[in-house]
Structure formats: C-alpha cells, structure tokens
Motif scaffolding. Sequence first.
Motif, PDB file in Angstrom:
ATOM      1  N   THR A 151      64.892 -26.256 -14.670  1.00 52.42           N
ATOM      2  CA  THR A 151      64.841 -24.794 -15.419  1.00 52.42           C
ATOM      3  C   THR A 151      65.959 -25.007 -16.357  1.00 52.42           C
ATOM      4  O   THR A 151      67.315 -24.872 -16.391  1.00 52.42           O
ATOM      5  N   GLY A 152      65.181 -24.799 -17.053  1.00 50.94           N
ATOM      6  CA  GLY A 152      66.403 -24.391 -18.824  1.00 50.94           C
ATOM      7  C   GLY A 152      66.566 -25.117 -19.333  1.00 50.94           C
ATOM      8  O   GLY A 152      66.874 -26.727 -19.089  1.00 50.94           O
ATOM      9  N   ARG A 153      67.364 -24.738 -20.421  1.00 57.76           N
ATOM     10  CA  ARG A 153      67.576 -26.026 -21.012  1.00 57.76           C
ATOM     11  C   ARG A 153      68.571 -27.157 -20.937  1.00 57.76           C
ATOM     12  O   ARG A 153      68.680 -28.547 -20.401  1.00 57.76           O
ATOM     13  N   GLU A 154      69.784 -26.213 -20.195  1.00 56.91           N
ATOM     14  CA  GLU A 154      70.533 -27.345 -19.724  1.00 56.91           C
ATOM     15  C   GLU A 154      70.456 -28.230 -18.632  1.00 56.91           C
ATOM     16  O   GLU A 154      70.960 -29.798 -18.405  1.00 56.91           O
ATOM     17  N   GLN A 155      69.663 -27.649 -17.400  1.00 56.35           N
ATOM     18  CA  GLN A 155      69.369 -28.450 -16.702  1.00 56.35           C
ATOM     19  C   GLN A 155      68.370 -30.522 -16.850  1.00 56.35           C
ATOM     20  O   GLN A 155      67.609 -30.900 -16.954  1.00 56.35           O
ATOM     21  N   ILE A 156      67.448 -29.189 -17.741  1.00 52.44           N
ATOM     22  CA  ILE A 156      65.972 -30.643 -18.887  1.00 52.44           C
ATOM     23  C   ILE A 156      66.929 -31.463 -19.539  1.00 52.44           C
ATOM     24  O   ILE A 156      66.642 -32.366 -19.285  1.00 52.44           O
ATOM     25  N   LYS A 157      67.849 -30.749 -19.753  1.00 48.80           N
ATOM     26  CA  LYS A 157      69.152 -32.424 -20.717  1.00 48.80           C
ATOM     27  C   LYS A 157      69.657 -32.825 -19.243  1.00 48.80           C
ATOM     28  O   LYS A 157      69.459 -34.468 -20.215  1.00 48.80           O
ATOM     29  N   THR A 158      70.144 -32.602 -18.571  1.00 47.08           N
ATOM     30  CA  THR A 158      70.410 -33.364 -17.503  1.00 47.08           C
ATOM     31  C   THR A 158      69.452 -34.454 -16.980  1.00 47.08           C
ATOM     32  O   THR A 158      70.061 -35.349 -16.900  1.00 47.08           O
ATOM     33  N   TRP A 159      68.665 -33.880 -16.748  1.00 49.04           N
ATOM     34  CA  TRP A 159      67.501 -34.573 -16.228  1.00 49.04           C
ATOM     35  C   TRP A 159      66.954 -35.952 -17.337  1.00 49.04           C
ATOM     36  O   TRP A 159      67.216 -37.430 -16.921  1.00 49.04           O
ATOM     37  N   SER A 160      66.735 -35.015 -18.993  1.00 48.44           N
ATOM     38  CA  SER A 160      65.964 -35.809 -19.925  1.00 48.44           C
ATOM     39  C   SER A 160      67.562 -36.786 -19.727  1.00 48.44           C
ATOM     40  O   SER A 160      67.333 -38.206 -20.399  1.00 48.44           O
ATOM     41  N   ASP A 161      68.983 -36.893 -19.948  1.00 49.99           N
ATOM     42  CA  ASP A 161      70.007 -37.891 -20.151  1.00 49.99           C
ATOM     43  C   ASP A 161      69.033 -39.397 -20.022  1.00 49.99           C
ATOM     44  O   ASP A 161      69.965 -40.180 -19.808  1.00 49.99           O
ATOM     45  N   LYS A 162      68.956 -39.184 -18.436  1.00 52.17           N
ATOM     46  CA  LYS A 162      69.004 -40.030 -17.579  1.00 52.17           C
ATOM     47  C   LYS A 162      67.512 -40.454 -17.328  1.00 52.17           C
ATOM     48  O   LYS A 162      66.832 -41.603 -17.432  1.00 52.17           O
ATOM     49  N   GLU A 163      66.048 -39.850 -16.984  1.00 54.41           N
ATOM     50  CA  GLU A 163      64.905 -40.175 -17.070  1.00 54.41           C
ATOM     51  C   GLU A 163      64.454 -40.381 -18.688  1.00 54.41           C
ATOM     52  O   GLU A 163      63.239 -40.899 -17.864  1.00 54.41           O
ATOM     53  N   PHE A 164      64.488 -39.610 -19.907  1.00 54.78           N
ATOM     54  CA  PHE A 164      63.260 -39.359 -20.010  1.00 54.78           C
ATOM     55  C   PHE A 164      63.745 -39.776 -21.759  1.00 54.78           C
ATOM     56  O   PHE A 164      63.499 -41.294 -22.385  1.00 54.78           O
ATOM     57  N   ILE A 165      64.545 -38.957 -22.625  1.00 53.36           N
ATOM     58  CA  ILE A 165      65.291 -38.962 -23.907  1.00 53.36           C
ATOM     59  C   ILE A 165      66.532 -40.629 -23.751  1.00 53.36           C
ATOM     60  O   ILE A 165      66.389 -41.351 -24.328  1.00 53.36           O
ATOM     61  N   GLY A 166      67.246 -40.134 -22.834  1.00 53.41           N
ATOM     62  CA  GLY A 166      68.578 -40.859 -22.190  1.00 53.41           C
ATOM     63  C   GLY A 166      68.006 -42.445 -21.978  1.00 53.41           C
ATOM     64  O   GLY A 166      68.568 -43.522 -21.857  1.00 53.41           O
ATOM     65  N   SER A 167      66.382 -42.496 -21.610  1.00 55.57           N
ATOM     66  CA  SER A 167      66.105 -44.121 -21.049  1.00 55.57           C
ATOM     67  C   SER A 167      65.038 -44.764 -21.892  1.00 55.57           C
ATOM     68  O   SER A 167      64.448 -45.446 -21.427  1.00 55.57           O
ATOM     69  N   HIS A 168      65.275 -43.956 -23.514  1.00 59.73           N
ATOM     70  CA  HIS A 168      64.670 -44.703 -24.587  1.00 59.73           C
ATOM     71  C   HIS A 168      63.495 -44.410 -24.357  1.00 59.73           C
ATOM     72  O   HIS A 168      62.189 -45.359 -24.573  1.00 59.73           O
ATOM     73  N   GLY A 169      62.457 -42.985 -23.797  1.00 63.63           N
ATOM     74  CA  GLY A 169      60.933 -43.418 -23.252  1.00 63.63           C
ATOM     75  C   GLY A 169      59.944 -43.204 -25.171  1.00 63.63           C
ATOM     76  O   GLY A 169      60.466 -42.300 -25.358  1.00 63.63           O
ATOM     77  N   THR A 170      59.208 -43.848 -24.523  1.00 65.33           N
ATOM     78  CA  THR A 170      57.612 -43.577 -25.288  1.00 65.33           C
ATOM     79  C   THR A 170      56.371 -43.460 -24.950  1.00 65.33           C
ATOM     80  O   THR A 170      56.425 -44.063 -23.896  1.00 65.33           O
ATOM     81  N   LEU A 171      56.104 -42.343 -25.782  1.00 61.17           N
ATOM     82  CA  LEU A 171      54.533 -42.333 -24.936  1.00 61.17           C
ATOM     83  C   LEU A 171      53.386 -42.760 -25.744  1.00 61.17           C
ATOM     84  O   LEU A 171      53.196 -42.413 -27.127  1.00 61.17           O
ATOM     85  N   THR A 172      52.552 -44.248 -25.894  1.00 63.30           N
ATOM     86  CA  THR A 172      51.178 -44.393 -26.599  1.00 63.30           C
ATOM     87  C   THR A 172      49.836 -43.432 -25.463  1.00 63.30           C
ATOM     88  O   THR A 172      49.518 -43.253 -25.088  1.00 63.30           O
TER      89      THR A 172
END
Length: 109
Positions: free
Chosen positions: A43-64
Amino acid sequence: MAAPTIPEPVASFLAAVNRHDEQAFLDAFAPDGAVDDWGRTFTGREQIKTWSDKEFIGSHGTLTVEEVDTAGDTVTVIGDWRSNHANGRSRFVFDVHGDKLAKMTIREG
C-alpha cells in the motif's frame, strides 16, 4: 483479430509497464493505492515501488494483453506476463477511481 480496447487510465498504465517507465507506473496509482500480488498487499507508492523494483518494473516485465473486461470502475485484463521474475498467463484486476488506480490485483489468468 483486433487488439482488445483498454480503457484509461489502465491503457496508459500498461503502456508505462511495457516500456519499463517506473515514474509513470508509480504516478498511475492514487497516493494510497495498493497492489495485491497473489495475496501479498503493498500500500502506498513507497511499498509499491519496493515491490516493483524486484518483481515488476525492475524485472523488465511486459504484458501481452489477450482479454479485457470492464464493469463499472473495475477493469480486468488477462494476458501473458513475461519478466525476469515470473512468467505466465495472469489476471490483472484494476479498481479505478477517476484518473488513478486505487488497486491492482494480480492472480493466475
């Protein structure tokens, strides 16, 4: 077959994800927005960023995107997720409030 139509702000959010634009990704969420990733809630941008750095944007994800369903303020997107962290058909449910995402829930597609 034509690509499914994705309503805003989800369309812009997914475009930001696919180009790995962390700032646009974070800006898409309301300040108190949340991500529920298979039962883990951030919850909140700080927690979302921490999660994303490893598992979403930081893992170079793409969605088709394969399927889109809209019901009121809820947009469900099903597609093929590919990243350095996880891969496979996934269901993304977006709770939209105005021009921001209140919540993104990720489950098996």
